[in-house]
Design a protein around this motif. Structure first.
Motif, PDB file in Angstrom:
ATOM      1  N   PRO A  59       0.803  -1.227   0.000  1.00 51.45           N
ATOM      2  CA  PRO A  59       0.000   0.000   0.000  1.00 51.45           C
ATOM      3  C   PRO A  59       0.841   1.285   0.000  1.00 51.45           C
ATOM      4  CG  PRO A  59      -0.117  -1.101   2.144  1.00 51.45           C
ATOM      5  CD  PRO A  59       0.651  -2.004   1.230  1.00 51.45           C
ATOM      6  N   HIS A  60       0.254   2.346  -0.492  1.00 52.32           N
ATOM      7  CA  HIS A  60       0.813   3.694  -0.395  1.00 52.32           C
ATOM      8  C   HIS A  60       0.962   4.027   1.091  1.00 52.32           C
ATOM      9  CE1 HIS A  60       1.283   7.948  -1.400  1.00 52.32           C
ATOM     10  NE2 HIS A  60       0.479   8.192  -0.395  1.00 52.32           N
ATOM     11  N   PRO A  61       1.990   4.655   1.582  1.00 53.45           N
ATOM     12  CA  PRO A  61       3.121   5.244   0.862  1.00 53.45           C
ATOM     13  C   PRO A  61       4.346   4.344   0.827  1.00 53.45           C
ATOM     14  CG  PRO A  61       3.120   6.067   3.102  1.00 53.45           C
ATOM     15  CD  PRO A  61       2.038   5.024   3.018  1.00 53.45           C
ATOM     16  N   TYR A  62       4.169   3.044   0.913  1.00 53.60           N
ATOM     17  CA  TYR A  62       5.326   2.130   0.955  1.00 53.60           C
ATOM     18  C   TYR A  62       5.530   1.387  -0.352  1.00 53.60           C
ATOM     19  CZ  TYR A  62       4.937   3.198   5.881  1.00 53.60           C
ATOM     20  OH  TYR A  62       4.865   3.875   7.077  1.00 53.60           O
ATOM     21  N   ARG A  63       4.886   1.834  -1.416  1.00 54.87           N
ATOM     22  CA  ARG A  63       5.016   1.164  -2.714  1.00 54.87           C
ATOM     23  C   ARG A  63       6.496   1.043  -3.083  1.00 54.87           C
ATOM     24  NH1 ARG A  63       0.683   3.160  -7.183  1.00 54.87           N
ATOM     25  NH2 ARG A  63       1.402   1.283  -8.229  1.00 54.87           N
ATOM     26  N   GLY A  64       6.854  -0.129  -3.598  1.00 55.06           N
ATOM     27  CA  GLY A  64       8.264  -0.366  -3.929  1.00 55.06           C
ATOM     28  C   GLY A  64       8.929  -1.224  -2.879  1.00 55.06           C
ATOM     29  N   GLU A  65       8.397  -1.206  -1.647  1.00 53.88           N
ATOM     30  CA  GLU A  65       8.921  -2.091  -0.602  1.00 53.88           C
ATOM     31  C   GLU A  65       8.191  -3.425  -0.663  1.00 53.88           C
ATOM     32  OE1 GLU A  65       8.864  -0.295   3.299  1.00 53.88           O
ATOM     33  OE2 GLU A  65       9.561   1.624   2.503  1.00 53.88           O
ATOM     34  N   LYS A  66       8.780  -4.409  -0.008  1.00 52.64           N
ATOM     35  CA  LYS A  66       8.132  -5.724   0.039  1.00 52.64           C
ATOM     36  C   LYS A  66       6.946  -5.666   0.999  1.00 52.64           C
ATOM     37  CE  LYS A  66      10.772  -9.324  -0.216  1.00 52.64           C
ATOM     38  NZ  LYS A  66      11.749 -10.377   0.160  1.00 52.64           N
ATOM     39  N   ASN A  67       5.836  -6.178   0.568  1.00 51.43           N
ATOM     40  CA  ASN A  67       4.622  -6.129   1.393  1.00 51.43           C
ATOM     41  C   ASN A  67       4.627  -7.249   2.435  1.00 51.43           C
ATOM     42  OD1 ASN A  67       2.146  -5.156   2.213  1.00 51.43           O
ATOM     43  ND2 ASN A  67       1.017  -5.877   0.435  1.00 51.43           N
ATOM     44  N   GLU A  68       3.937  -6.986   3.553  1.00 50.82           N
ATOM     45  CA  GLU A  68       3.792  -7.975   4.634  1.00 50.82           C
ATOM     46  C   GLU A  68       2.389  -7.881   5.213  1.00 50.82           C
ATOM     47  OE1 GLU A  68       8.135  -7.533   6.761  1.00 50.82           O
ATOM     48  OE2 GLU A  68       6.390  -7.946   8.022  1.00 50.82           O
ATOM     49  N   SER A  69       1.985  -8.924   5.903  1.00 52.54           N
ATOM     50  CA  SER A  69       0.635  -8.975   6.483  1.00 52.54           C
ATOM     51  C   SER A  69       0.339  -7.824   7.450  1.00 52.54           C
ATOM     52  CB  SER A  69       0.421 -10.307   7.201  1.00 52.54           C
ATOM     53  OG  SER A  69       0.376 -11.352   6.270  1.00 52.54           O
ATOM     54  N   LYS A  70       1.364  -7.313   8.121  1.00 50.74           N
ATOM     55  CA  LYS A  70       1.143  -6.214   9.067  1.00 50.74           C
ATOM     56  C   LYS A  70       0.500  -5.004   8.369  1.00 50.74           C
ATOM     57  CE  LYS A  70       5.637  -3.994   8.450  1.00 50.74           C
ATOM     58  NZ  LYS A  70       6.937  -3.625   8.979  1.00 50.74           N
ATOM     59  N   ASN A  71       0.717  -4.878   7.050  1.00 48.53           N
ATOM     60  CA  ASN A  71       0.206  -3.709   6.327  1.00 48.53           C
ATOM     61  C   ASN A  71      -1.303  -3.750   6.102  1.00 48.53           C
ATOM     62  OD1 ASN A  71       2.703  -2.516   6.215  1.00 48.53           O
ATOM     63  ND2 ASN A  71       3.231  -3.422   4.232  1.00 48.53           N
ATOM     64  N   ILE A  72      -1.955  -4.807   6.562  1.00 47.60           N
ATOM     65  CA  ILE A  72      -3.423  -4.827   6.569  1.00 47.60           C
ATOM     66  C   ILE A  72      -3.948  -3.582   7.288  1.00 47.60           C
ATOM     67  CG2 ILE A  72      -5.363  -5.933   7.814  1.00 47.60           C
ATOM     68  CD1 ILE A  72      -4.870  -7.389   5.258  1.00 47.60           C
ATOM     69  N   VAL A  73      -3.261  -3.152   8.318  1.00 46.23           N
ATOM     70  CA  VAL A  73      -3.773  -2.000   9.082  1.00 46.23           C
ATOM     71  C   VAL A  73      -3.734  -0.709   8.262  1.00 46.23           C
ATOM     72  CG1 VAL A  73      -3.342  -2.963  11.377  1.00 46.23           C
ATOM     73  CG2 VAL A  73      -1.575  -1.622  10.272  1.00 46.23           C
ATOM     74  N   ILE A  74      -2.814  -0.610   7.313  1.00 46.05           N
ATOM     75  CA  ILE A  74      -2.768   0.588   6.454  1.00 46.05           C
ATOM     76  C   ILE A  74      -3.990   0.594   5.520  1.00 46.05           C
ATOM     77  CG2 ILE A  74      -1.467   1.787   4.643  1.00 46.05           C
ATOM     78  CD1 ILE A  74       1.073   0.513   5.828  1.00 46.05           C
ATOM     79  N   ILE A  75      -4.292  -0.572   4.980  1.00 47.48           N
ATOM     80  CA  ILE A  75      -5.472  -0.706   4.109  1.00 47.48           C
ATOM     81  C   ILE A  75      -6.735  -0.442   4.932  1.00 47.48           C
ATOM     82  CG2 ILE A  75      -6.745  -2.316   2.614  1.00 47.48           C
ATOM     83  CD1 ILE A  75      -3.944  -3.878   2.461  1.00 47.48           C
ATOM     84  N   ALA A  76      -6.755  -0.993   6.148  1.00 50.03           N
ATOM     85  CA  ALA A  76      -7.916  -0.819   7.031  1.00 50.03           C
ATOM     86  C   ALA A  76      -8.132   0.652   7.364  1.00 50.03           C
ATOM     87  CB  ALA A  76      -7.732  -1.637   8.305  1.00 50.03           C
ATOM     88  N   LYS A  77      -7.053   1.344   7.691  1.00 50.85           N
ATOM     89  CA  LYS A  77      -7.155   2.768   8.050  1.00 50.85           C
ATOM     90  C   LYS A  77      -7.765   3.553   6.887  1.00 50.85           C
ATOM     91  CE  LYS A  77      -6.408   5.930  11.035  1.00 50.85           C
ATOM     92  NZ  LYS A  77      -7.782   6.007  11.480  1.00 50.85           N
ATOM     93  N   PHE A  78      -7.294   3.271   5.696  1.00 52.31           N
ATOM     94  CA  PHE A  78      -7.815   3.928   4.498  1.00 52.31           C
ATOM     95  C   PHE A  78      -9.324   3.683   4.370  1.00 52.31           C
ATOM     96  CE2 PHE A  78      -8.887   4.281   0.055  1.00 52.31           C
ATOM     97  CZ  PHE A  78      -8.158   5.378  -0.379  1.00 52.31           C
ATOM     98  N   LEU A  79      -9.732   2.451   4.616  1.00 55.58           N
ATOM     99  CA  LEU A  79     -11.143   2.078   4.451  1.00 55.58           C
ATOM    100  C   LEU A  79     -12.024   2.666   5.553  1.00 55.58           C
ATOM    101  CD1 LEU A  79     -10.680  -1.631   3.308  1.00 55.58           C
ATOM    102  CD2 LEU A  79     -11.462   0.286   1.897  1.00 55.58           C
TER     103      LEU A  79
END
Ligand code: NI
Length: 249
Positions: A204-224
């Protein structure tokens, strides 16, 4: 508590699974579904699920395997479905994005796996890229439910899938600046979606280009939560229920 309904636990992507799993836990992402897509990935997804209480697996052959998968491998897949930690078949589907695909081969592989889903009453995780109409037409032939992985289509297409009993898998794509998915989602409800990272992809933005991990669910959740105007707790509870609606977890 959040669920990452679609992540790829393969050694080629991560040196240390435990680190990824702990990072997720610390972020409140306590339940993970490891998704297979090839022979080796299916075995790896089962292995990580077998050795971790909070991880489940879906296994299946991605359309990019349409030229490769043998009958023996499909028999093996069917046997692997009896594993208690395997909760669905996927990702399976159609992908017309890259040159050289063979529609009839993809149909055959997709339908054989949909038949297994019907036979064992298992949900499916659908990969559909540049193939909406064919995906809908084929799914309509089977009594299956599941998740439309990495959904990014129109409201009209979303309604068709929802009416068929599917949930929409929403990942980091929704946070991308140039993405119209939010315009579709605003017309829908949090009851229509499940959260996924598709890690290591789709960071997810703003970490595009980095390797994604399950912890980033919270970034998607915050957006939603901003999009749906609800709290993190409400979104966690609703999407957790949606997961139970599809998967026997
Ligand atoms: Ni995936």
């Amino acid at each position: 508590m959040f669920v990452d309904t679609h992540c790829h636990f393969e050694k080629q992507y991560y040196d240390d699974f435990e680190n990824v799993i702990n990072n997720a836990k610390e972020s409140g992402v306590n339940l993970l579904i490891a998704c297979g897509c090839s022979k080796s990935a299916n075995t790896e997804a089962i292995d990580v699920a077998n050795t971790h209480e909070n991880i489940f697996a879906t296994i299946g052959y991605h359309p990019d395997q349409a030229f490769i998968v043998t009958d023996e491998e499909l028999i093996k897949l069917e046997k692997q479905l009896s594993n208690k930690k395997v909760v669905g078949i996927g990702e399976i589907g159609l992908d017309y994005h890259y040159d050289g695909f063979d529609k009839s081969k993809q149909f055959e592989l997709f339908e054989k796996q949909l038949q297994l889903a019907e036979k064992y009453n298992l949900p499916v995780v659908i990969h559909s890229r540049d193939a909406v109409q064919d995906t809908i037409d084929i799914l309509k032939k089977y009594h299956v439910k599941g998740v439309i992985h990495s959904f990014s289509g129109s409201y009209e297409v979303a309604k068709i899938y929802l009416d068929m009993g599917f949930k929409l898998g929403i990942n980091g794509v929704v946070t991308f600046k140039n993405c119209n998915l939010k315009d579709t989602l605003i017309k829908l409800s949090p009851t229509d979606i499940v959260l996924e990272t598709d890690s290591p992809y789709m960071t997810p933005h703003p970490y595009r280009g980095e390797k994604n991990e399950s912890k980033n669910i919270v970034i998607i959740a915050k957006f939603l939560t901003n999009l749906f105007n609800i709290s993190m707790e409400e979104l966690a509870e609703i999407t957790r229920k949606n997961v139970s609606n599809i998967f026997d977890i």
